[in-house]
Design an enzyme around this catalytic site. Structure first.
Site, PDB file in Angstrom:
ATOM      1  N   HIS A 132       0.831  -1.209   0.000  1.00 51.38           N
ATOM      2  CA  HIS A 132       0.000   0.000   0.000  1.00 51.38           C
ATOM      3  C   HIS A 132       0.863   1.256   0.000  1.00 51.38           C
ATOM      4  CE1 HIS A 132      -3.231   2.807   0.882  1.00 51.38           C
ATOM      5  NE2 HIS A 132      -2.570   3.223   1.950  1.00 51.38           N
ATOM      6  N   ARG A 141       3.859  10.790  -5.271  1.00 49.91           N
ATOM      7  CA  ARG A 141       5.196  11.410  -5.355  1.00 49.91           C
ATOM      8  C   ARG A 141       6.033  10.903  -6.518  1.00 49.91           C
ATOM      9  NH1 ARG A 141       4.524  10.588   0.137  1.00 49.91           N
ATOM     10  NH2 ARG A 141       5.393   8.521  -0.123  1.00 49.91           N
ATOM     11  N   GLU A 198     -10.706   2.340   3.010  1.00 48.54           N
ATOM     12  CA  GLU A 198      -9.415   1.688   3.220  1.00 48.54           C
ATOM     13  C   GLU A 198      -9.667   0.428   4.024  1.00 48.54           C
ATOM     14  OE1 GLU A 198      -6.565   4.575   4.811  1.00 48.54           O
ATOM     15  OE2 GLU A 198      -5.986   5.050   2.752  1.00 48.54           O
ATOM     16  N   GLU A 200      -8.824  -2.089   6.449  1.00 48.42           N
ATOM     17  CA  GLU A 200      -7.872  -2.165   7.554  1.00 48.42           C
ATOM     18  C   GLU A 200      -8.434  -3.072   8.643  1.00 48.42           C
ATOM     19  OE1 GLU A 200      -6.184   1.475   8.980  1.00 48.42           O
ATOM     20  OE2 GLU A 200      -6.429   2.521   7.068  1.00 48.42           O
ATOM     21  N   ASP A 232     -11.252   2.730   7.093  1.00 48.43           N
ATOM     22  CA  ASP A 232     -10.763   4.095   7.316  1.00 48.43           C
ATOM     23  C   ASP A 232     -11.153   4.952   6.108  1.00 48.43           C
ATOM     24  OD1 ASP A 232      -9.396   6.240   8.394  1.00 48.43           O
ATOM     25  OD2 ASP A 232      -7.508   5.658   7.459  1.00 48.43           O
ATOM     26  N   GLN A 239      -7.401  14.939   0.856  1.00 47.13           N
ATOM     27  CA  GLN A 239      -6.134  14.440   1.410  1.00 47.13           C
ATOM     28  C   GLN A 239      -4.938  14.950   0.599  1.00 47.13           C
ATOM     29  OE1 GLN A 239      -5.953  10.140   1.306  1.00 47.13           O
ATOM     30  NE2 GLN A 239      -3.867  10.037   2.096  1.00 47.13           N
ATOM     31  N   TYR A 243      -2.264  17.269   2.907  1.00 45.99           N
ATOM     32  CA  TYR A 243      -1.435  16.389   3.737  1.00 45.99           C
ATOM     33  C   TYR A 243       0.013  16.859   3.927  1.00 45.99           C
ATOM     34  CZ  TYR A 243       1.548  13.922   0.309  1.00 45.99           C
ATOM     35  OH  TYR A 243       2.512  13.584  -0.595  1.00 45.99           O
ATOM     36  N   LYS A 252      -9.517  12.449   6.327  1.00 46.11           N
ATOM     37  CA  LYS A 252      -9.670  11.182   7.048  1.00 46.11           C
ATOM     38  C   LYS A 252     -10.638  11.280   8.223  1.00 46.11           C
ATOM     39  CE  LYS A 252      -6.179   8.911   5.048  1.00 46.11           C
ATOM     40  NZ  LYS A 252      -6.242   7.558   4.493  1.00 46.11           N
ATOM     41  N   THR A 348      -4.021   0.548   5.438  1.00 44.18           N
ATOM     42  CA  THR A 348      -4.639  -0.222   4.358  1.00 44.18           C
ATOM     43  C   THR A 348      -3.852  -1.504   4.092  1.00 44.18           C
ATOM     44  OG1 THR A 348      -5.315   1.851   3.396  1.00 44.18           O
ATOM     45  CG2 THR A 348      -5.436  -0.079   1.978  1.00 44.18           C
TER      46      THR A 348
HETATM   47 CA    CA Z   1      -5.646   4.586   6.814  1.00 43.77          CA
END
Ligand code: CA
Length: 416
Positions: A132, A141, A198, A200, A232, A239, A243, A252, A348
């Site tokens: 993830h 990025r 997400e 999780e 999540d 985001q 972030y 979130k 995740t």
């Molecule tokens: Ca998360």
């Protein structure tokens, strides 16, 4: 382990076998909330069991079971909570069980309302799946900077928001927030158009530590009561803009959803397995000897009000690079105190295969590869009135221990 006989009718497919016996909070009609144990499609009402004095050897107050949350029960400590679970297991296997003496001890799950099981003081979200972190890093990025230099040395995490954690079945409104449109003209304030889940799991803290007192890696598992499924919810467009440099915030904090039954670590013990090899070797305070992961099958489906479920992801908790013991140890390594009922979510859980990616962001690769549902409709992210369902279970030698599901419907934003 020999197969156990249970006098409650159980389907082969039930997540709530005699080997599981998870704890939750339920109510029936106008009755007060109380602690229960799931068995098949029934619930053992522990408030009634306690009122019959059946736990008198354990010296537990009735109030512990007549409670809005599991926190007081968990506070008794694993010695006692394990005894309660094993005693109920013995009674459910005993044809002369005292549980048969009372008409209201076994409640139909479909007659009951399941509630948020915990009073959650703090919630931390980790980022512990290598797949993830790599996938998201590549999208946010670029390939060269996908994994930042710290990632393989410590379990990266951030402090989340506990006030907006809700139980399965509670619908969520689409959040609005600041986003930068594709043409770069912005920011603008609008409803998120990249709403995502997400996949999780979260550990439930079962034992506190004093402020200033770290929990060592060898003691970490003693501080974990059990686990739940954890969705999540994430607004990718909010985001992405917000972030940098301090991490996730409003993209979130609008909601997270959990499954209602807390499966104990004792029930999960038979499914313990090795995690991925850690390279480079971790610093000694994070060095766990033995198998630290758990083999838990996970799946996610999407349905709509008039269309059946389409399975969109199959993953497994065993893929986690950082274990729960390492997460908890790292969390307290600076002396931070944790409390009973706190949640630590895994991050995740994506696996190596593209069908095992645990978010729409990854499954559709940033929205560039839409998923076709069985209805023929396409999805890049989650739309209003979609229902997202996550399920998780372990299975070995014909014995199944599951979490049930966490299911959530998305409603339109309330902002516009
Ligand atoms: Ca998360």
């Amino acid at each position: 382990m020999e197969a156990k006989y249970c006098w409650v009718d159980l389907s082969d497919q039930t997540h709530f076998s005699i080997y599981n016996l998870p704890f939750g909070i339920f109510s029936v009609g106008n009755n007060t909330k109380r602690v229960g144990i799931a068995i098949g499609d029934k619930i053992v009402d522990l408030a009634v069991v306690s009122a019959m004095d059946l736990f008198k050897d354990l010296e537990i107050s009735d109030a512990v079971f007549n409670s809005n949350y599991l926190n007081d029960f968990i506070h008794l400590g694993k010695d006692i909570t394990n005894k309660v679970r094993i005693q109920v297991q013995d009674w459910l296997c005993d044809v002369d069980s005292p549980l048969k003496d009372h008409d209201h001890i076994l409640v139909d799950q479909n007659q009951a309302t399941l509630h948020l099981p915990l009073k959650i003081g703090d919630y931390t979200d980790f980022y512990s799946s290598l797949e993830h972190a790599t996938n998201v890093g590549m999208m946010f990025r670029g390939k060269d900077k996908a994994l930042l230099p710290n990632w393989k040395h410590l379990p990266v995490g951030y402090h989340g928001r506990s006030s907006s954690i809700v139980e399965s079945g509670v619908p969520i409104h689409r959040p609005s927030g600041q986003v930068v449109p594709k043409d770069g003209n912005g920011p603008v304030f609008k409803a998120s158009s990249r709403l995502d889940f997400e996949l999780e799991m979260a550990l439930v803290v079962g034992k506190e530590n004093r402020l200033g007192q770290p929990v060592s890696i060898n003691q970490a598992e003693q501080h974990i009561f059990g686990m739940v499924l954890f969705n999540d919810w994430s607004a990718r467009d909010i985001q992405k803009w917000e972030y940098v440099p301090l991490g996730p915030f409003l993209g979130k904090s609008f909601a997270s959803s959990i499954s209602p039954w807390v499966v104990t670590m004792e029930a999960l013990e038979p499914f313990r397995t090795n995690g991925p090899a850690q390279d480079p070797i971790v610093l000694s305070y994070l060095d766990f000897q033995g198998a630290a992961n758990f083999d838990i099958n996970l799946e996610v489906s999407i349905s709509t009000e008039d269309q059946p479920e389409s399975m969109i992801c199959k993953s497994n908790f065993k893929y986690m690079y950082w274990s729960m013991a390492q997460q908890l140890t790292h969390h307290t390594s600076n002396g931070c105190n944790i409390s009973i009922g706190d949640l630590m979510a895994s991050g995740t859980i994506s696996g190596p295969d593209p069908t095992s990616y645990g978010s729409m962001l990854e499954l559709t690769w940033g929205g560039s590869k839409p998923i076709t549902l069985s209805s023929g409709h396409q999805r890049t992210f989650i739309e209003d009135y979609d229902i997202v369902t996550m399920r998780g279970w372990s299975e070995k030698d014909g014995k199944k221990v599951g979490f049930g599901e966490v299911q959530t419907k998305i409603l339109p934003t309330l902002h516009e």
